[in-house]
Design a protein around this motif. Sequence first.
Motif, PDB file in Angstrom:
ATOM      1  N   VAL A  58       0.844  -1.116  -0.100  1.00 59.90           N
ATOM      2  CA  VAL A  58       0.046   0.152   0.015  1.00 59.90           C
ATOM      3  C   VAL A  58       0.896   1.335   0.108  1.00 59.90           C
ATOM      4  O   VAL A  58       0.730   2.021  -0.685  1.00 59.90           O
ATOM      5  N   ALA A  59       1.754   1.201   0.873  1.00 57.39           N
ATOM      6  CA  ALA A  59       2.666   2.351   0.986  1.00 57.39           C
ATOM      7  C   ALA A  59       3.548   2.846  -0.091  1.00 57.39           C
ATOM      8  O   ALA A  59       4.107   4.013  -0.305  1.00 57.39           O
ATOM      9  N   HIS A  60       4.244   1.755  -0.849  1.00 56.33           N
ATOM     10  CA  HIS A  60       5.034   2.181  -1.739  1.00 56.33           C
ATOM     11  C   HIS A  60       4.584   2.848  -2.904  1.00 56.33           C
ATOM     12  O   HIS A  60       3.619   3.016  -3.233  1.00 56.33           O
ATOM     13  N   PHE A  61       5.603   3.779  -3.487  1.00 55.36           N
ATOM     14  CA  PHE A  61       5.195   4.694  -4.545  1.00 55.36           C
ATOM     15  C   PHE A  61       3.993   5.846  -4.315  1.00 55.36           C
ATOM     16  O   PHE A  61       3.295   6.140  -5.095  1.00 55.36           O
ATOM     17  N   GLY A 104      -2.384   5.126  -1.754  1.00 57.72           N
ATOM     18  CA  GLY A 104      -2.067   3.612  -1.996  1.00 57.72           C
ATOM     19  C   GLY A 104      -3.450   2.809  -2.004  1.00 57.72           C
ATOM     20  O   GLY A 104      -3.259   1.987  -2.966  1.00 57.72           O
ATOM     21  N   LEU A 105      -4.238   3.150  -1.276  1.00 61.52           N
ATOM     22  CA  LEU A 105      -5.166   2.699  -1.395  1.00 61.52           C
ATOM     23  C   LEU A 105      -6.081   2.491  -2.871  1.00 61.52           C
ATOM     24  O   LEU A 105      -6.748   1.876  -3.251  1.00 61.52           O
ATOM     25  N   ALA A 106      -6.246   4.082  -3.114  1.00 62.70           N
ATOM     26  CA  ALA A 106      -6.829   4.169  -4.449  1.00 62.70           C
ATOM     27  C   ALA A 106      -6.043   3.641  -5.669  1.00 62.70           C
ATOM     28  O   ALA A 106      -6.983   3.313  -6.494  1.00 62.70           O
ATOM     29  N   MET A 107      -4.716   3.554  -5.592  1.00 60.89           N
ATOM     30  CA  MET A 107      -4.208   2.861  -6.671  1.00 60.89           C
ATOM     31  C   MET A 107      -4.383   1.531  -6.917  1.00 60.89           C
ATOM     32  O   MET A 107      -4.279   0.807  -7.911  1.00 60.89           O
ATOM     33  N   LEU A 108      -4.684   0.581  -5.529  1.00 59.16           N
ATOM     34  CA  LEU A 108      -4.795  -0.536  -5.661  1.00 59.16           C
ATOM     35  C   LEU A 108      -6.302  -1.042  -5.886  1.00 59.16           C
ATOM     36  O   LEU A 108      -6.647  -2.119  -6.346  1.00 59.16           O
ATOM     37  N   VAL A 144      -7.476  12.665  -4.307  1.00 59.91           N
ATOM     38  CA  VAL A 144      -7.382  12.315  -2.734  1.00 59.91           C
ATOM     39  C   VAL A 144      -6.146  12.939  -2.040  1.00 59.91           C
ATOM     40  O   VAL A 144      -6.456  13.040  -0.921  1.00 59.91           O
ATOM     41  N   THR A 145      -5.371  13.224  -2.539  1.00 58.32           N
ATOM     42  CA  THR A 145      -3.968  13.643  -1.800  1.00 58.32           C
ATOM     43  C   THR A 145      -4.050  15.277  -1.642  1.00 58.32           C
ATOM     44  O   THR A 145      -3.240  15.771  -0.865  1.00 58.32           O
ATOM     45  N   LEU A 160       0.522  13.896   5.613  1.00 63.60           N
ATOM     46  CA  LEU A 160       1.241  13.380   4.552  1.00 63.60           C
ATOM     47  C   LEU A 160       1.132  11.841   4.404  1.00 63.60           C
ATOM     48  O   LEU A 160       1.054  11.020   3.516  1.00 63.60           O
ATOM     49  N   SER A 161       1.472  11.196   5.727  1.00 61.65           N
ATOM     50  CA  SER A 161       1.312   9.672   5.699  1.00 61.65           C
ATOM     51  C   SER A 161      -0.278   9.397   5.595  1.00 61.65           C
ATOM     52  O   SER A 161      -0.378   8.420   4.955  1.00 61.65           O
TER      53      SER A 161
END
Length: 550
Positions: free
Chosen positions: A408-411, A479-483, A495-496, A471-472
């Motif tokens: 989730v966190a990467h990229f 990450g959740l949105a990209m998955l 979302v960011t 930011l975290s």
Amino acid sequence: MDSAILSLLGAFLLSILGLFAFIWSLRKGLLVENPRGAGVIFARGEIGQVDDPALADPALRQLQDASSAREGPPTGADAGELRDRIDADRSSAFPVFMFIAFACLWLLVGSAAGLTASIKLHAPDWLTDEAWLGFGRLRAVHTNAVFYGWVSNACIAVILWLLPRLLRTRLAGAGWAMLGGSLLNAGVAAGIGAIASGWSDGMEFLEIPWQIDVFIFGGIALVILPALYTLADRKVEHLYVSVWYFVASLLWIAVLFLVGNLPGVHVGVQQATTNWWFGHNVLGLWFTPVSVGAIYYFLPKVLGRPVVSYNLSLLGFWTLAFFYPQVGGHHLIGGPVPGWLTTLSIVQSVMMVIPVVAFSINQGGTLWGRMRVAIYSPTLRFMMFGGLMYFASSVEGSIEALRSVNRVAHFTHFTVAHAHLGAYSFVTMVMFGAIYFMLPRVLAWEWPYPKLITLHFWLAALGGLLYVIPLSIGGWLQGLAMLDASRPFIDSVTVTMPYLEWRSAAGAMLTAGHLVFVGHFFAMALRFGPHRAGAALFWSPPQAGIAHGK
């Protein structure tokens, strides 16, 4: 066998050798609790005497009263050993001042570039007329100015000031250290100019062209030589743990920088592997050892009490040396690299809990019952906050290395927040605290406006937390949105947006704190403000007149 595998194998073998050295030290009884080793930072009779040159006289007396209420009054330090310390401080004063001045310059450059790049993430049409003002170049300017300019200069200043003190001898080859500093900063200036103009090697944290890296490496080498000569000329029988951290960090950064920047050796997947081996180890084997070594000196020195467990400090050093070199591979999870490499990195990342917990237990035990002393000491506030953030960033890094979390966190911006938790809230805060302690002894002059130190602390501490926490959260949602295959990619961007605005607001707070810090530094250096030199005196009832430079 390709170069990346050789580099990683070599680092692993060095780690194994470090482990065997640790086992050997256990068999020889070198880790039997050693109160004399823990007290080597004090002169005879000095234990119990607080020390913070960043304080004015009334506040220093309050600090002493708060400490003496628990431990009893000090007996008075040996005047001869204080004179040796003064002599050591004199020998390093000019090189240390030079490195701190360069650090302050690059702190402002890095802050301006970082804040501008942050704003462009949510206002991309701002400042688009010039290529060098694009996000890609500005972000690289920011990271290189901060890593090689601000933090590296500050780390070298701490090492050059503390080594002669801890070894009770003069700094050998101060002129060579200054020549090295000139080469290092000329290389940083040329490298940042090259990146801004579009000339780059294209790897994160290794963007500076190798033709310029030659000057930076030469500067590092010229700094290492005086440190080693000073070590060889030591007047002490026992090497305090901070000396281990400092000398090892200098050797580590030299090897890291040389291997990471070898031209034409690392290509393709090998290049990515070496890139993250270098990038992560710059933090873990350069910034971290210097910062931890600084805390192990300044924390007990301000309190006037040795660390509670000297053995834990040695355990932390050897386990850091053993576990950290392979940590960077967890940034390659899911990439076209051998599975054993990422698995080894995950294991090493989790095992980093050992040195971090050892350090945290030591810090907590040393501060136990003395927390209120931080009310009076600005140096102690920076060190305590930095030490706490070391624990937080390292534990978060160990968790982030797990495949389920990394997925989730990467990229995402989560990784950026994590990097700032370590590099800013830990390392930079420790460097601030160290500089506030050192400069009155370097310049024989107190900080003219103590309230500015308090203002700087709150801007830096709150700004850092305001940067990291939102930011975290935004990075995790990203990450959740990209998955989520049912959502369009643009959702991971939109979302960011609120969190990126918080990031810029926090960056503005940090930049304001840096302006306060650098402005205060120049006011002190140019003798602006009130004429105060009280806390720059060495405390010693029989020799109350002993002062730096007198």
